[in-house]
Enzyme design. Structure first.
Site, short mmCIF file in Angstrom:
data_model
loop_
_atom_site.label_atom_id
_atom_site.label_comp_id
_atom_site.label_asym_id
_atom_site.label_seq_id
_atom_site.Cartn_x
_atom_site.Cartn_y
_atom_site.Cartn_z
N ARG A 1 0.82 -1.21 0.00
CA ARG A 1 0.00 0.00 0.00
C ARG A 1 0.85 1.27 0.00
NH1 ARG A 1 -4.41 -1.87 4.54
NH2 ARG A 1 -5.43 -3.48 3.31
N ARG B 1 -3.56 6.06 0.05
CA ARG B 1 -4.16 7.14 0.83
C ARG B 1 -3.19 7.94 1.68
NH1 ARG B 1 -8.53 3.34 3.55
NH2 ARG B 1 -6.68 2.02 3.48
N ARG C 1 -7.01 11.12 -7.25
CA ARG C 1 -8.17 10.23 -7.10
C ARG C 1 -9.45 10.99 -6.76
NH1 ARG C 1 -9.04 5.52 -4.67
NH2 ARG C 1 -11.20 6.23 -4.94
N ASP D 1 -6.77 -3.50 -7.26
CA ASP D 1 -7.47 -4.04 -6.09
C ASP D 1 -7.70 -5.52 -6.34
OD1 ASP D 1 -9.18 -3.03 -3.54
OD2 ASP D 1 -10.15 -4.75 -4.49
N TYR E 1 -14.65 -13.00 0.26
CA TYR E 1 -15.47 -11.85 -0.15
C TYR E 1 -16.73 -12.30 -0.89
CZ TYR E 1 -12.06 -8.24 1.10
OH TYR E 1 -11.24 -7.38 1.79
#
Length: 359
Positions: free
Chosen positions: A42, A46, A55, A91, A166
């Site tokens: 990562r 962010r 983004r 992702d 998921y």
């Protein structure tokens, strides 16, 4: 043609490229390095203001499908931190979206599946992935490899168990009760689901390698929820199938999961060349669990980066000391960069590791 089959008898080894003698790839091959290579899970995301800027107003899944945007986001931490490898910005649910699974990534929640998979009839919704389904990946990796030059690009995918979790739960889960109920209650359907996901995952990794990725990482984010016996019986065959499908390309294969201290040996046995270790197990203990013939990746606690430069250096030194006897070591965090991490802390960390380990 299944994901395990390619024309001319199988995947062809990739010819040496400008990245071949990079510190990162040498460490993955357990060869001498000029310094311990560093990258962060990562690292593109962010924590970077430039990421938040580009983004802005773009949904997550859409951002993964715009080659120019993917290229910019992937390059941002390489420019800012001087890391030894880039990781492709995407992702783990992208290949599922590409084959038509009705899902979305909801801010603050994560991937949410509209119609969870709970029956054999549901399995038919998971068709094979073709390169045409993810042509934007091929385009983005072409752009990236030209920009990166001698810096390797890591491709990645979600492992079959985590993708299954998921799909079966319908989204993130704390206890994985629906997933485990299916695994224990209908082992044949479970095995068929993971086998189907292994083919999809292998196809997704092949696209990335053939486009120019120098290594690949398989993320099994949730597999730490399992006991070793369950992993060996119900998960490892599918993970092994993925690793075997891309073995012929000759690129390093990395395997990582969270909370997998009891599974490290099995994760290496599944076929990884490099086993990622979270912060819970010191690397000198991890090497005992994994056994010889594997490089290790990790494993500074991401929360340490909030403690100030002196504490970061102390804890980093502990990781480097624990890695001193390893055949190959790639420095990383024990999980992904936390969203509120100060970017300069990561830049200082890269410089510190490079300086401390210069040969």
């Amino acid at each position: 043609m299944s994901a395990n089959e390619t024309p001319a008898g199988g995947p062809q080894p990739q010819p040496p490229t400008a990245t071949y003698d990079s510190a990162f790839l040498r460490a993955c091959r357990r060869e001498p390095v000029p310094h311990t290579p560093v990258w962060f899970m990562r690292q593109a995301g962010r924590s970077l203001p430039e990421y938040r800027k580009v983004r802005e107003g773009v949904p997550m899944l859409e951002s993964c499908m715009r080659p120019e945007l993917v290229t910019e986001i992937t390059l941002q931490p390489v420019r800012r931190h001087g890391v030894d490898a880039a990781i492709y910005f995407s992702d783990i649910v992208v290949p599922l979206k590409a084959i038509g699974v009705d899902l979305d990534i909801k801010p603050g929640v994560g991937p949410v599946v509209e119609r969870p998979i709970r029956s054999r009839a549901d399995l038919d919704r998971l068709r094979d992935l073709t390169p045409e389904d993810v042509s934007y990946v091929t385009e983005a990796i072409g752009l990236l490899t030209r920009e990166l030059g001698t810096t390797p690009l890591i491709g990645f995918a979600g492992a079959p168990f985590t993708l299954a979790s998921y799909l079966v739960e319908g989204g993130p889960s704390r206890n994985h009760e629906h997933t485990k109920a299916l695994m224990y209650g209908d082992p044949r359907l479970w095995a068929d689901l993971l086998d189907r996901l292994a083919d999809i995952t292998a196809a997704f990794l092949k696209v990335q390698i053939e486009a120019g990725a120098s290594a690949v990482q398989l993320f099994d984010s949730w597999v730490g929820a399992l006991a070793p016996a369950d992993y060996r019986r119900s998960v490892m065959p599918a993970s092994r199938k993925v690793f075997e499908a891309v073995a012929g390309y000759g690129v390093p294969r990395i395997h990582f999961g969270v909370g997998t201290g009891e599974l490290l040996g099995l994760m290496g046995e599944a076929g990884a060349d490099v086993v990622g270790v979270d912060w819970r197990v010191p690397l000198d203990e991890a090497v005992r669990r994994v056994g010889p013939g594997k490089a290790l990746q990790g494993n500074l606690d991401p929360a340490v980066l909030f403690a100030g430069p002196e504490a970061v250096e102390t804890k980093t030194r502990e990781v480097l000391d624990a890695a001193a006897g390893l055949e190959g070591h790639v420095f990383n965090l024990g999980h992904g960069v936390l969203p509120t991490t100060e970017p300069d802390a990561l830049t200082r960390l890269v410089e510190y590791v490079h300086t401390q380990t210069a040969r």
